[in-house]
Design a protein around this motif. Sequence first.
Motif, PDB file in Angstrom:
ATOM      1  N   PRO A  33       0.833  -1.205   0.000  1.00 20.06           N
ATOM      2  CA  PRO A  33       0.000   0.000   0.000  1.00 20.06           C
ATOM      3  C   PRO A  33       0.862   1.248   0.000  1.00 20.06           C
ATOM      4  CG  PRO A  33      -0.044  -1.061   2.159  1.00 20.06           C
ATOM      5  CD  PRO A  33       0.633  -2.022   1.223  1.00 20.06           C
ATOM      6  N   ARG A  34       0.340   2.305  -0.598  1.00 15.23           N
ATOM      7  CA  ARG A  34       1.053   3.582  -0.636  1.00 15.23           C
ATOM      8  C   ARG A  34       1.219   4.117   0.787  1.00 15.23           C
ATOM      9  NH1 ARG A  34       1.566   7.207  -4.747  1.00 15.23           N
ATOM     10  NH2 ARG A  34      -0.032   6.092  -5.933  1.00 15.23           N
ATOM     11  N   PRO A  35       2.428   4.462   1.203  1.00 13.22           N
ATOM     12  CA  PRO A  35       2.651   4.892   2.595  1.00 13.22           C
ATOM     13  C   PRO A  35       2.269   6.355   2.815  1.00 13.22           C
ATOM     14  CG  PRO A  35       4.718   4.878   1.411  1.00 13.22           C
ATOM     15  CD  PRO A  35       3.687   4.366   0.438  1.00 13.22           C
ATOM     16  N   ASP A  36       0.989   6.657   2.642  1.00 11.76           N
ATOM     17  CA  ASP A  36       0.547   8.038   2.820  1.00 11.76           C
ATOM     18  C   ASP A  36      -0.157   8.190   4.166  1.00 11.76           C
ATOM     19  OD1 ASP A  36      -1.876   6.788   2.388  1.00 11.76           O
ATOM     20  OD2 ASP A  36      -2.143   7.581   0.366  1.00 11.76           O
ATOM     21  N   ILE A  37      -0.653   9.377   4.433  1.00  8.51           N
ATOM     22  CA  ILE A  37      -1.267   9.663   5.730  1.00  8.51           C
ATOM     23  C   ILE A  37      -2.529   8.847   5.931  1.00  8.51           C
ATOM     24  CG2 ILE A  37      -2.446  11.481   7.044  1.00  8.51           C
ATOM     25  CD1 ILE A  37      -0.367  13.443   5.919  1.00  8.51           C
ATOM     26  N   LEU A  38      -3.330   8.720   4.898  1.00 11.08           N
ATOM     27  CA  LEU A  38      -4.554   7.926   5.020  1.00 11.08           C
ATOM     28  C   LEU A  38      -4.235   6.504   5.446  1.00 11.08           C
ATOM     29  CD1 LEU A  38      -6.893   8.822   1.994  1.00 11.08           C
ATOM     30  CD2 LEU A  38      -7.467   8.873   4.432  1.00 11.08           C
ATOM     31  N   HIS A  39      -3.281   5.902   4.765  1.00 19.14           N
ATOM     32  CA  HIS A  39      -2.941   4.527   5.100  1.00 19.14           C
ATOM     33  C   HIS A  39      -2.342   4.438   6.499  1.00 19.14           C
ATOM     34  CE1 HIS A  39      -1.742   0.389   4.740  1.00 19.14           C
ATOM     35  NE2 HIS A  39      -0.501   0.715   5.048  1.00 19.14           N
ATOM     36  N   ARG A  40      -1.533   5.414   6.867  1.00 17.47           N
ATOM     37  CA  ARG A  40      -0.935   5.391   8.214  1.00 17.47           C
ATOM     38  C   ARG A  40      -2.006   5.352   9.287  1.00 17.47           C
ATOM     39  NH1 ARG A  40       1.409  10.900   9.860  1.00 17.47           N
ATOM     40  NH2 ARG A  40      -0.783  11.127  10.483  1.00 17.47           N
ATOM     41  N   GLU A  41      -3.014   6.212   9.165  1.00 17.60           N
ATOM     42  CA  GLU A  41      -4.056   6.276  10.188  1.00 17.60           C
ATOM     43  C   GLU A  41      -4.918   5.018  10.204  1.00 17.60           C
ATOM     44  OE1 GLU A  41      -4.374   8.794  12.568  1.00 17.60           O
ATOM     45  OE2 GLU A  41      -2.373   9.129  11.721  1.00 17.60           O
ATOM     46  N   ARG A  42      -5.238   4.514   9.026  1.00 17.59           N
ATOM     47  CA  ARG A  42      -6.039   3.279   8.985  1.00 17.59           C
ATOM     48  C   ARG A  42      -5.235   2.088   9.484  1.00 17.59           C
ATOM     49  NH1 ARG A  42      -8.658   5.178   3.225  1.00 17.59           N
ATOM     50  NH2 ARG A  42     -10.347   6.389   4.182  1.00 17.59           N
ATOM     51  N   HIS A  75      -5.484   2.373  13.332  1.00 13.34           N
ATOM     52  CA  HIS A  75      -6.777   2.219  14.000  1.00 13.34           C
ATOM     53  C   HIS A  75      -7.621   1.052  13.505  1.00 13.34           C
ATOM     54  CE1 HIS A  75      -6.203   6.013  16.108  1.00 13.34           C
ATOM     55  NE2 HIS A  75      -5.894   6.594  14.957  1.00 13.34           N
ATOM     56  N   LEU A  76      -7.352   0.539  12.310  1.00 15.67           N
ATOM     57  CA  LEU A  76      -8.207  -0.510  11.747  1.00 15.67           C
ATOM     58  C   LEU A  76      -7.486  -1.847  11.579  1.00 15.67           C
ATOM     59  CD1 LEU A  76     -10.025   1.542   8.927  1.00 15.67           C
ATOM     60  CD2 LEU A  76     -10.758   1.152  11.300  1.00 15.67           C
ATOM     61  N   SER A  77      -6.281  -1.939  12.067  1.00 17.35           N
ATOM     62  CA  SER A  77      -5.490  -3.158  11.835  1.00 17.35           C
ATOM     63  C   SER A  77      -5.694  -4.206  12.907  1.00 17.35           C
ATOM     64  CB  SER A  77      -3.998  -2.800  11.747  1.00 17.35           C
ATOM     65  OG  SER A  77      -3.525  -2.318  12.998  1.00 17.35           O
ATOM     66  N   GLY A  78      -6.464  -3.883  13.943  1.00  7.63           N
ATOM     67  CA  GLY A  78      -6.648  -4.841  15.027  1.00  7.63           C
ATOM     68  C   GLY A  78      -5.376  -5.110  15.798  1.00  7.63           C
ATOM     69  N   PHE A  93      -1.810  -5.891   8.451  1.00 11.86           N
ATOM     70  CA  PHE A  93      -2.709  -5.051   7.664  1.00 11.86           C
ATOM     71  C   PHE A  93      -2.099  -4.771   6.290  1.00 11.86           C
ATOM     72  CE2 PHE A  93      -4.581  -0.795   6.731  1.00 11.86           C
ATOM     73  CZ  PHE A  93      -5.916  -1.124   6.798  1.00 11.86           C
ATOM     74  N   ASP A  94      -0.808  -4.414   6.276  1.00 10.64           N
ATOM     75  CA  ASP A  94      -0.109  -4.186   5.005  1.00 10.64           C
ATOM     76  C   ASP A  94      -0.049  -5.464   4.176  1.00 10.64           C
ATOM     77  OD1 ASP A  94       0.335  -1.611   5.844  1.00 10.64           O
ATOM     78  OD2 ASP A  94       2.428  -1.938   6.421  1.00 10.64           O
ATOM     79  N   ASP A  95       0.253  -6.567   4.848  1.00 12.57           N
ATOM     80  CA  ASP A  95       0.373  -7.843   4.136  1.00 12.57           C
ATOM     81  C   ASP A  95      -0.928  -8.221   3.454  1.00 12.57           C
ATOM     82  OD1 ASP A  95       2.950  -7.970   5.028  1.00 12.57           O
ATOM     83  OD2 ASP A  95       2.609  -9.567   6.506  1.00 12.57           O
ATOM     84  N   ARG A  96      -2.051  -8.008   4.139  1.00 13.57           N
ATOM     85  CA  ARG A  96      -3.343  -8.364   3.555  1.00 13.57           C
ATOM     86  C   ARG A  96      -3.587  -7.598   2.262  1.00 13.57           C
ATOM     87  NH1 ARG A  96      -5.250  -8.479   8.833  1.00 13.57           N
ATOM     88  NH2 ARG A  96      -6.117  -6.363   8.699  1.00 13.57           N
ATOM     89  N   ILE A  97      -3.301  -6.321   2.285  1.00 11.48           N
ATOM     90  CA  ILE A  97      -3.501  -5.502   1.089  1.00 11.48           C
ATOM     91  C   ILE A  97      -2.618  -6.011  -0.044  1.00 11.48           C
ATOM     92  CG2 ILE A  97      -3.203  -3.199   0.124  1.00 11.48           C
ATOM     93  CD1 ILE A  97      -3.934  -2.101   2.898  1.00 11.48           C
ATOM     94  N   ALA A  98      -1.348  -6.285   0.242  1.00  8.12           N
ATOM     95  CA  ALA A  98      -0.426  -6.754  -0.793  1.00  8.12           C
ATOM     96  C   ALA A  98      -0.861  -8.103  -1.345  1.00  8.12           C
ATOM     97  CB  ALA A  98       0.991  -6.839  -0.229  1.00  8.12           C
ATOM     98  N   ARG A  99      -1.279  -9.027  -0.469  1.00  2.48           N
ATOM     99  CA  ARG A  99      -1.700 -10.350  -0.940  1.00  2.48           C
ATOM    100  C   ARG A  99      -2.925 -10.259  -1.849  1.00  2.48           C
ATOM    101  NH1 ARG A  99       0.160 -12.448   4.209  1.00  2.48           N
ATOM    102  NH2 ARG A  99      -1.810 -11.806   5.166  1.00  2.48           N
TER     103      ARG A  99
END
Length: 983
Positions: free
Chosen positions: A892-901, A904-907, A913-919
């Motif tokens: 995923p693009r390492p921007d502010i949106l992704h940083r915050e999600r 807060h949303l990675s459990g 969280f990053d791995d799931r997006i890449a897979r």
Amino acid sequence: MQPSFPSAHEAPALVPHQGRFSLLTEDGELLSLSAAEVRERLHAMPCPLVVHAPALARKLDLPPTGQPSPWLDLLELFTFVYPARPVAPTPRGLALALGLDEQNIDRAEADLLPNLLSILLGELARQARSGQIELLAAFTVRLGQAGWIWTGTVAETIDLHSRLTNNGRLAEEATQPADALRVWRHLPKWEESAQRPPPASHPISPAEARERLVNILGSDAEVRSGQADFASVSTEAFAPRTMRGDPAIVLAEAGTGTGKTLGYIAPASLWAERNDGAVWLSTYTRHLQRQIEQETKRLYPDPTTHRQKVVLRKGRENYLCLLNMEEAVNSAASRPAGITIALCMLARWALATADGDLFGGDLPGWFGDLFGHGNLAGVADRRGECIHGACAHYQRCFVEHSIRRAHDAALVIANHALVMTQAAYAQAGMSDDDEAGEQSNIPTRYVFDEGHHLADAADSAFSAELSGLETAELRRWLLGAEGRRSRARGLKRRLDDLVVGHPKLENPLDAALLAATALPAPGWSTRLAPEVANTPPPPEPMELNTLFPPEPPADQPIMENPTEAFLRLLRQQAMARAAEGGKQSIHTAMECDLHPLVPDMAEAGQQLARALSRIVEPLRTLSERLQARLEEDADTLDTTTRGRIEAMTRALRRRAISRLDAWITMLTALDQPPEPGSTPAHIHFIRLERRDRQRMNEQDVGLYRHWLDPTIPFAGIMAMPAQGMLMTSATLRDQQGGGTESDEAETAWEAAEARTGANHFPSPALRASLASPFDYARQTRAFIVTDVDNSSLVDLSAAFRTLFQSSGGGGLGLFTAISRLRGVYDRIAPTLEEEGLPIYAQHVDAMDNNTLVDIFRTEEHACLLGTDAMRDGVDVPGNALRLVVFERVPWPRPDILHRERRIHLSGGDPKGFDDRIARLRLRQAFGRLIRRQSDRGVFVLLDRRTPTRLLSAFPNGVAVERCGLAQTARQITAFLAEQTGQN
């Protein structure tokens, strides 16, 4: 007619062929020449027959040919003869479209072109004999006046000379050349019909869905048990709702090759017919919209029935605007002749098109390359400029046609963005459709294909942007062009006859327009940099309907524009805090957090909020009083005026009031930074966009607000109108491995529900998973190349060249950055072209993605480079796609949106969280490779740092081998040679 037009019958012919150029001379000699030899001959030979002159000129390293080309481009003739028939813009593609047998076009040398010319002229002559001669003659005369190179040949074919008078003109009673361009006079009008009653709620059974599927497929179709199972489980999305605000949700993952499109069309069409309602089929990409439309022709093979039952809906900006077309035609005489030629071709198309879709419809995607992209943009519906019922062409408008056809359709094929926008507007009473606020016209059943993109679509649909471009565009909508050439007439001119003589309406309108001068004035972007910060803005208009406003008095102090002052502070903060990163692409963006604010930002924001309030409050009053006039003057208002008032009240709320309210909300929250450790509902940040790292050439700067979880507003707007929803994709779940099978399955489903928003609805979703029918262990190979440095453009280019050579073409190259795509293309294109492997690229070739995919599908040995749009939703079965090469892991693009999600949303598992997006992205890319049982192909990842934990992205049975580039290339050649031997 001018006698100087060349005849195509004796013209030489030229095509690129096997890395060289095939030339059929005017004497009938077939030659194979190098680019240099062709360039040397071009000056002395007559105008040659070619296919896609701009692309051929690029291959010959010649300057652009102009628009249209001075060569005899068969695509231009094809556009004239078949004006609403897309075709792959290559000799082979043209030959296939004209019905030639494969064996006659296999080599596709220059001697093929005279045959294609003969077929096209034969069809043109047939059209002239079948009653179309009057329009053909009028268009030909007008094209001749503009200097179209094909005029002589076309005139001869239709026997134009016999229709001309002694003075060389068409008879007075015939359609005249100028009138031929005025297509709005010939298009059908839509007629209003009674409002459709709300649909019934009769359920459909799995057995009935299976039976409908069998009927669609036919008795000779391939039996796919997974497809029938998918149709069965999809029926649950059409069950009657038992509680308000609680739709039935089906979350169904259908592996590649399952046949999910017809799998959901079967129950959807059955429910629509039984209940006299419409099912909306929504996609994320244009590719899939058109693919679904093609599939529905198996359900409704009769064209008339298909047009009644199936409607494809897109945003207004995709369609031809007849008012823009009229203005372009009226001004054509004072503009270059090439514009007239483009308008003639657009007029021919407008009379034949199914729906008026300029981008992705039945207008060829290469039209802009031949006739000018600016000409397309000039006649497209432009944001915020539609005047609805006030338009003279309202009842012939393509958009209005599609809206009304959708009222009575069984299946409406839309996209996620349109569905969300329409639902939100309907909820707020701001729909395009006059009657859309009525409950009976709001869809109740939805199918969301490409469901893995629902969060992306929601993120875009429900975000807010307070930027220079957005605020300046609103000023233009309110005040008009302010001295510049544009059809943006301003609100006063659009409303003048509705408010004149009504002080209750005139006063708030004048107040709003006076306050609108607080929005950025023309030239705002040049005043953002410190070097020009003290340059005063141009004088504001003193009288809002004056084209050229007077200068302010010399002793009058110039007040700083509050929007520009705020934008300048946003820019200052972004420049001070944003990380530049490494190499920049052609379009770059710098981002930084909103908090803490730079000095004076809070005060400037409050000043701007007050300025915006002075715009929005009188606009709100104006809207309310216009609406009240419908009741107060009900006995005197004619139908047209009522329609205009209704349209303007909706436009005011959608175009201005809702945006201003969102901006004011953002500004009033400036001094409220998030509490440390809390979970915010929204993410605020600043973005500065610029080109080529030139600090004085910024495009835009703005304050952005996104939902932390955008599926929350998605669920909020869909819960009430929707009674049932099917969310489906081949890649809903992430299979990560490592835990127990039951734990992994539950975790994967929970993540899928979070990504689609299914977890925000009251009742749990019904889960279903249908496996792919393909034998991936037999049909595929997968490699990770271990000795290529993909950070080096030289090494990356060498790898792509080697791999494409090893497969003999048929390669799809996927990139995570446009700059690297362009760099690789520039380095490998000459070599591959010399070896007879034509290469095309998104963001390089001046064609839309659909056309690039059509070429790739048609040219078996071609290669294609692309980014995200080519990774998702592209269907190229067969040998045309036998190799997929991904340049790196699609993190995923390492921007502010992704940083915050991620926080807060990675459990609590940000890396996971990053791995799931890449897979999931790797699964999507791999899914392009095998589309049917007979396909075989190879997937290559050029990232030696690929973690093993990501390899579960690939289907069961796919063994991923790590090896060097040379060994990978040898294995690709050997594996694909096995396929050839088997065939």
